[in-house]
Write a protein that holds these residues in place. Structure first.
Motif, PDB file in Angstrom:
ATOM      1  N   ASP A 184       6.889  -8.437   0.891  1.00  0.00           N
ATOM      2  CA  ASP A 184       5.859  -8.825  -0.066  1.00  0.00           C
ATOM      3  C   ASP A 184       4.446  -8.602   0.488  1.00  0.00           C
ATOM      4  O   ASP A 184       3.477  -9.121  -0.038  1.00  0.00           O
ATOM      5  CB  ASP A 184       6.035 -10.285  -0.492  1.00  0.00           C
ATOM      6  CG  ASP A 184       5.888 -11.259   0.672  1.00  0.00           C
ATOM      7  OD1 ASP A 184       5.924 -10.820   1.835  1.00  0.00           O
ATOM      8  OD2 ASP A 184       5.734 -12.470   0.410  1.00  0.00           O
ATOM      9  N   ARG A 185       4.329  -7.824   1.567  1.00  0.00           N
ATOM     10  CA  ARG A 185       3.018  -7.567   2.192  1.00  0.00           C
ATOM     11  C   ARG A 185       2.658  -6.091   2.071  1.00  0.00           C
ATOM     12  O   ARG A 185       3.515  -5.215   2.035  1.00  0.00           O
ATOM     13  CB  ARG A 185       3.039  -7.960   3.681  1.00  0.00           C
ATOM     14  CG  ARG A 185       3.341  -9.421   3.972  1.00  0.00           C
ATOM     15  CD  ARG A 185       2.393 -10.408   3.297  1.00  0.00           C
ATOM     16  NE  ARG A 185       0.998 -10.198   3.577  1.00  0.00           N
ATOM     17  CZ  ARG A 185       0.310 -10.817   4.505  1.00  0.00           C
ATOM     18  NH1 ARG A 185       0.892 -11.708   5.287  1.00  0.00           N
ATOM     19  NH2 ARG A 185      -0.970 -10.576   4.673  1.00  0.00           N
ATOM     20  N   PHE A 186       1.369  -5.842   2.041  1.00  0.00           N
ATOM     21  CA  PHE A 186       0.858  -4.479   1.986  1.00  0.00           C
ATOM     22  C   PHE A 186       0.100  -4.171   3.269  1.00  0.00           C
ATOM     23  O   PHE A 186      -0.654  -4.999   3.771  1.00  0.00           O
ATOM     24  CB  PHE A 186      -0.071  -4.297   0.776  1.00  0.00           C
ATOM     25  CG  PHE A 186       0.655  -4.328  -0.528  1.00  0.00           C
ATOM     26  CD1 PHE A 186       1.221  -3.174  -1.041  1.00  0.00           C
ATOM     27  CD2 PHE A 186       0.798  -5.514  -1.225  1.00  0.00           C
ATOM     28  CE1 PHE A 186       1.908  -3.194  -2.241  1.00  0.00           C
ATOM     29  CE2 PHE A 186       1.480  -5.547  -2.419  1.00  0.00           C
ATOM     30  CZ  PHE A 186       2.043  -4.386  -2.937  1.00  0.00           C
ATOM     31  N   TYR A 187       0.324  -2.970   3.778  1.00  0.00           N
ATOM     32  CA  TYR A 187      -0.325  -2.486   4.990  1.00  0.00           C
ATOM     33  C   TYR A 187      -1.061  -1.202   4.654  1.00  0.00           C
ATOM     34  O   TYR A 187      -0.643  -0.439   3.787  1.00  0.00           O
ATOM     35  CB  TYR A 187       0.700  -2.185   6.099  1.00  0.00           C
ATOM     36  CG  TYR A 187       1.472  -3.393   6.548  1.00  0.00           C
ATOM     37  CD1 TYR A 187       1.121  -4.061   7.713  1.00  0.00           C
ATOM     38  CD2 TYR A 187       2.557  -3.873   5.806  1.00  0.00           C
ATOM     39  CE1 TYR A 187       1.824  -5.177   8.130  1.00  0.00           C
ATOM     40  CE2 TYR A 187       3.264  -4.989   6.226  1.00  0.00           C
ATOM     41  CZ  TYR A 187       2.898  -5.630   7.379  1.00  0.00           C
ATOM     42  OH  TYR A 187       3.590  -6.734   7.790  1.00  0.00           O
ATOM     43  N   ILE A 188      -2.137  -0.969   5.359  1.00  0.00           N
ATOM     44  CA  ILE A 188      -2.838   0.302   5.269  1.00  0.00           C
ATOM     45  C   ILE A 188      -2.496   1.079   6.527  1.00  0.00           C
ATOM     46  O   ILE A 188      -2.679   0.590   7.641  1.00  0.00           O
ATOM     47  CB  ILE A 188      -4.369   0.128   5.191  1.00  0.00           C
ATOM     48  CG1 ILE A 188      -4.761  -0.779   4.031  1.00  0.00           C
ATOM     49  CG2 ILE A 188      -5.055   1.490   5.109  1.00  0.00           C
ATOM     50  CD1 ILE A 188      -4.499  -0.227   2.658  1.00  0.00           C
ATOM     51  N   CYS A 226      -2.369   7.398  14.422  1.00  0.00           N
ATOM     52  CA  CYS A 226      -2.444   6.494  13.271  1.00  0.00           C
ATOM     53  C   CYS A 226      -2.758   5.074  13.718  1.00  0.00           C
ATOM     54  O   CYS A 226      -2.572   4.714  14.874  1.00  0.00           O
ATOM     55  CB  CYS A 226      -1.159   6.533  12.453  1.00  0.00           C
ATOM     56  SG  CYS A 226       0.328   6.079  13.334  1.00  0.00           S
ATOM     57  N   GLY A 227      -3.270   4.318  12.775  1.00  0.00           N
ATOM     58  CA  GLY A 227      -3.581   2.911  12.992  1.00  0.00           C
ATOM     59  C   GLY A 227      -3.166   2.141  11.755  1.00  0.00           C
ATOM     60  O   GLY A 227      -3.090   2.691  10.655  1.00  0.00           O
ATOM     61  N   PHE A 228      -2.864   0.863  11.934  1.00  0.00           N
ATOM     62  CA  PHE A 228      -2.382   0.033  10.835  1.00  0.00           C
ATOM     63  C   PHE A 228      -3.226  -1.228  10.693  1.00  0.00           C
ATOM     64  O   PHE A 228      -3.769  -1.730  11.671  1.00  0.00           O
ATOM     65  CB  PHE A 228      -0.929  -0.394  11.083  1.00  0.00           C
ATOM     66  CG  PHE A 228       0.034   0.745  11.069  1.00  0.00           C
ATOM     67  CD1 PHE A 228       0.294   1.460  12.224  1.00  0.00           C
ATOM     68  CD2 PHE A 228       0.677   1.108   9.906  1.00  0.00           C
ATOM     69  CE1 PHE A 228       1.185   2.517  12.218  1.00  0.00           C
ATOM     70  CE2 PHE A 228       1.572   2.158   9.892  1.00  0.00           C
ATOM     71  CZ  PHE A 228       1.825   2.871  11.042  1.00  0.00           C
ATOM     72  N   ALA A 229      -3.289  -1.736   9.473  1.00  0.00           N
ATOM     73  CA  ALA A 229      -3.926  -3.024   9.202  1.00  0.00           C
ATOM     74  C   ALA A 229      -3.187  -3.651   8.027  1.00  0.00           C
ATOM     75  O   ALA A 229      -2.812  -2.964   7.077  1.00  0.00           O
ATOM     76  CB  ALA A 229      -5.394  -2.860   8.868  1.00  0.00           C
ATOM     77  N   ILE A 230      -2.987  -4.939   8.111  1.00  0.00           N
ATOM     78  CA  ILE A 230      -2.346  -5.662   7.019  1.00  0.00           C
ATOM     79  C   ILE A 230      -3.426  -6.159   6.072  1.00  0.00           C
ATOM     80  O   ILE A 230      -4.506  -6.549   6.500  1.00  0.00           O
ATOM     81  CB  ILE A 230      -1.483  -6.832   7.551  1.00  0.00           C
ATOM     82  CG1 ILE A 230      -0.614  -7.409   6.439  1.00  0.00           C
ATOM     83  CG2 ILE A 230      -2.347  -7.892   8.205  1.00  0.00           C
ATOM     84  CD1 ILE A 230       0.471  -8.349   6.948  1.00  0.00           C
ATOM     85  N   GLU A 231      -3.144  -6.086   4.792  1.00  0.00           N
ATOM     86  CA  GLU A 231      -4.076  -6.650   3.814  1.00  0.00           C
ATOM     87  C   GLU A 231      -3.863  -8.146   3.765  1.00  0.00           C
ATOM     88  O   GLU A 231      -2.739  -8.620   3.645  1.00  0.00           O
ATOM     89  CB  GLU A 231      -3.837  -6.058   2.422  1.00  0.00           C
ATOM     90  CG  GLU A 231      -4.474  -4.733   2.207  1.00  0.00           C
ATOM     91  CD  GLU A 231      -4.562  -4.378   0.731  1.00  0.00           C
ATOM     92  OE1 GLU A 231      -3.813  -4.935  -0.085  1.00  0.00           O
ATOM     93  OE2 GLU A 231      -5.408  -3.543   0.406  1.00  0.00           O
ATOM     94  N   THR A 232      -4.942  -8.881   3.856  1.00  0.00           N
ATOM     95  CA  THR A 232      -4.838 -10.330   3.730  1.00  0.00           C
ATOM     96  C   THR A 232      -4.594 -10.671   2.262  1.00  0.00           C
ATOM     97  O   THR A 232      -4.913  -9.884   1.370  1.00  0.00           O
ATOM     98  CB  THR A 232      -6.124 -11.031   4.203  1.00  0.00           C
ATOM     99  OG1 THR A 232      -7.210 -10.559   3.422  1.00  0.00           O
ATOM    100  CG2 THR A 232      -6.384 -10.775   5.668  1.00  0.00           C
TER     101      THR A 232
END
Length: 149
Positions: free
Chosen positions: A65-69, A87-93
């Motif tokens: 249920d989470r989205f990542y960039i 590449c790099g990742f970040a989770i959307e709050t």
């Protein structure tokens, strides 16, 4: 010339020459930082000098249920067409105070892009606030950014 491909030779030259000081200060967190725009601006003269271009793209990934960039930074040698990526990742709050959904996504995108660029261009983030708070997470992210895209 060594046996390294030209794109790796050019990446090495960029990594050796690139300097991006932390010229911003976060008063709330009490730390200095560099922005994504600072990194890109500092890299542009070296990219031009070496005949390379930098392309950065994003992809939204849904896990549970989470989205990542996922951001991918690619250095391309315009002479040979060779490229190398990180590449790099970040989770959307879920939500941020005073931010609409587009701003939350944009903030996550900037963070992921900065992470990808730091990995590709060997910019040390050791003194960054997020690196201090989550050292194991930073190491895992750094290792994952070295995988081919």
């Amino acid at each position: 010339m060594s046996n390294l491909s030209k794109v790796y030779q050019k990446l090495l030259a960029i990594q050796k020459s690139l300097k991006v000081p932390k010229k911003h200060f976060n008063q709330f967190g009490g730390f200095h930082y560099r922005s994504l725009e600072d990194i890109v601006e500092a890299a542009k003269p070296l990219l031009d000098e070496l005949g390379t271009v930098l392309v950065i793209s994003d992809e939204i990934i849904n896990i549970g249920d989470r989205f990542y960039i996922k951001a991918v930074a690619t250095l391309i040698d315009v002479e040979t067409g060779e490229s190398i990526s990180a590449c790099g990742f970040a989770i959307e709050t879920e939500k941020r105070a005073k931010m609409d959904d587009a701003q939350v996504t944009g903030s996550s995108s900037s963070y992921a892009r900065k992470s990808a660029l730091c990995g590709l261009l060997a910019i040390d983030g050791q003194d960054d606030a997020d690196a201090q708070e989550f050292p194991d997470h930073r190491q895992a992210r750094s290792q994952s950014s070295q995988r081919p895209v």
